[in-house]
Design a protein around this motif. Sequence first.
Motif, short mmCIF file in Angstrom:
data_model
loop_
_atom_site.label_atom_id
_atom_site.label_comp_id
_atom_site.label_asym_id
_atom_site.label_seq_id
_atom_site.Cartn_x
_atom_site.Cartn_y
_atom_site.Cartn_z
N VAL A 1 -23.44 -9.65 86.09
CA VAL A 1 -22.89 -8.51 85.36
C VAL A 1 -23.98 -7.82 84.55
N LEU A 2 -24.78 -8.61 83.85
CA LEU A 2 -25.86 -8.05 83.03
C LEU A 2 -26.94 -7.42 83.90
N ALA A 3 -27.20 -7.98 85.07
CA ALA A 3 -28.19 -7.39 85.98
C ALA A 3 -27.74 -6.01 86.42
N GLU A 4 -26.45 -5.85 86.71
CA GLU A 4 -25.93 -4.55 87.09
C GLU A 4 -25.95 -3.58 85.91
N ALA A 5 -25.65 -4.08 84.72
CA ALA A 5 -25.71 -3.23 83.53
C ALA A 5 -27.14 -2.76 83.29
N GLU A 6 -28.10 -3.64 83.49
CA GLU A 6 -29.51 -3.29 83.31
C GLU A 6 -29.94 -2.26 84.35
N ARG A 7 -29.43 -2.39 85.56
CA ARG A 7 -29.73 -1.41 86.61
C ARG A 7 -29.20 -0.03 86.21
N GLY A 8 -28.01 0.00 85.64
CA GLY A 8 -27.45 1.26 85.16
C GLY A 8 -28.28 1.85 84.02
N VAL B 1 -35.52 21.81 72.90
CA VAL B 1 -34.65 20.68 73.19
C VAL B 1 -35.46 19.38 73.39
N ALA B 2 -36.76 19.49 73.56
CA ALA B 2 -37.60 18.32 73.82
C ALA B 2 -37.51 17.28 72.70
N ASP B 3 -37.53 17.73 71.46
CA ASP B 3 -37.46 16.78 70.33
C ASP B 3 -36.14 16.03 70.32
N ILE B 4 -35.06 16.73 70.61
CA ILE B 4 -33.74 16.09 70.63
C ILE B 4 -33.68 15.06 71.75
N LEU B 5 -34.15 15.43 72.93
CA LEU B 5 -34.15 14.49 74.05
C LEU B 5 -35.04 13.29 73.77
N GLN B 6 -36.16 13.50 73.12
CA GLN B 6 -37.05 12.39 72.79
C GLN B 6 -36.38 11.41 71.83
N GLN B 7 -35.66 11.94 70.85
CA GLN B 7 -34.94 11.07 69.91
C GLN B 7 -33.86 10.27 70.65
N GLN B 8 -33.14 10.94 71.54
CA GLN B 8 -32.12 10.24 72.31
C GLN B 8 -32.75 9.21 73.24
N TYR B 9 -33.86 9.56 73.84
CA TYR B 9 -34.55 8.65 74.76
C TYR B 9 -34.97 7.37 74.05
N THR B 10 -35.38 7.47 72.81
CA THR B 10 -35.75 6.29 72.04
C THR B 10 -34.57 5.32 71.96
N GLY B 11 -33.38 5.84 71.73
CA GLY B 11 -32.18 5.01 71.70
C GLY B 11 -31.82 4.46 73.06
N VAL B 12 -31.98 5.28 74.10
CA VAL B 12 -31.70 4.85 75.47
C VAL B 12 -32.64 3.71 75.85
N GLN B 13 -33.90 3.85 75.51
CA GLN B 13 -34.89 2.83 75.83
C GLN B 13 -34.59 1.52 75.10
N ALA B 14 -34.18 1.61 73.85
CA ALA B 14 -33.82 0.41 73.08
C ALA B 14 -32.60 -0.28 73.68
N ALA B 15 -31.59 0.50 74.09
CA ALA B 15 -30.40 -0.09 74.71
C ALA B 15 -30.78 -0.77 76.02
N HIS B 16 -31.62 -0.12 76.81
CA HIS B 16 -32.09 -0.71 78.07
C HIS B 16 -32.78 -2.05 77.81
N ASP B 17 -33.67 -2.07 76.84
CA ASP B 17 -34.42 -3.29 76.55
C ASP B 17 -33.51 -4.41 76.06
N ASN B 18 -32.48 -4.05 75.26
CA ASN B 18 -31.53 -5.06 74.79
C ASN B 18 -30.75 -5.67 75.95
N VAL B 19 -30.27 -4.83 76.86
CA VAL B 19 -29.53 -5.33 78.02
C VAL B 19 -30.44 -6.19 78.89
N ARG B 20 -31.66 -5.74 79.11
CA ARG B 20 -32.62 -6.50 79.92
C ARG B 20 -32.88 -7.88 79.30
#
Length: 95
Positions: free
Chosen positions: A39-46, A66-85
């Motif tokens: 389950v976690l492997a599939e979540a990490e793939r997502g 919009v670049a600054d906004i996306l960069q701020q969001q990307y930081t959160g996305v990357q952290a979520a990815h790393d937590n799931v991994r």
Amino acid sequence: ASVAYNGQEPAQSGSVTGTVHRWWLEIKGKVTGGGIHAVLAEAERGEDSIKHRYEAALKEVVGSPVADILQQQYTGVQAAHDNVRDLRDSYKSVK
């Protein structure tokens, strides 16, 4: 608003609900009987997919307001990815 600001039309490739439903069916099919690691492997793939889409979008909006906004969001996305991994990796030997 940011898509229109840049003179582009938003993608119309299905609803969010439809996408989530397809992801759920794919995950369900792959992890039946596979345990928490599967389950976690599939979540990490997502999470990988989301991360790569942000990376592609960031390349397209360099210098845009919009670049600054996306960069701020990307930081959160990357952290979520790393937590799931990391969580996935902690369950490697558990089925």
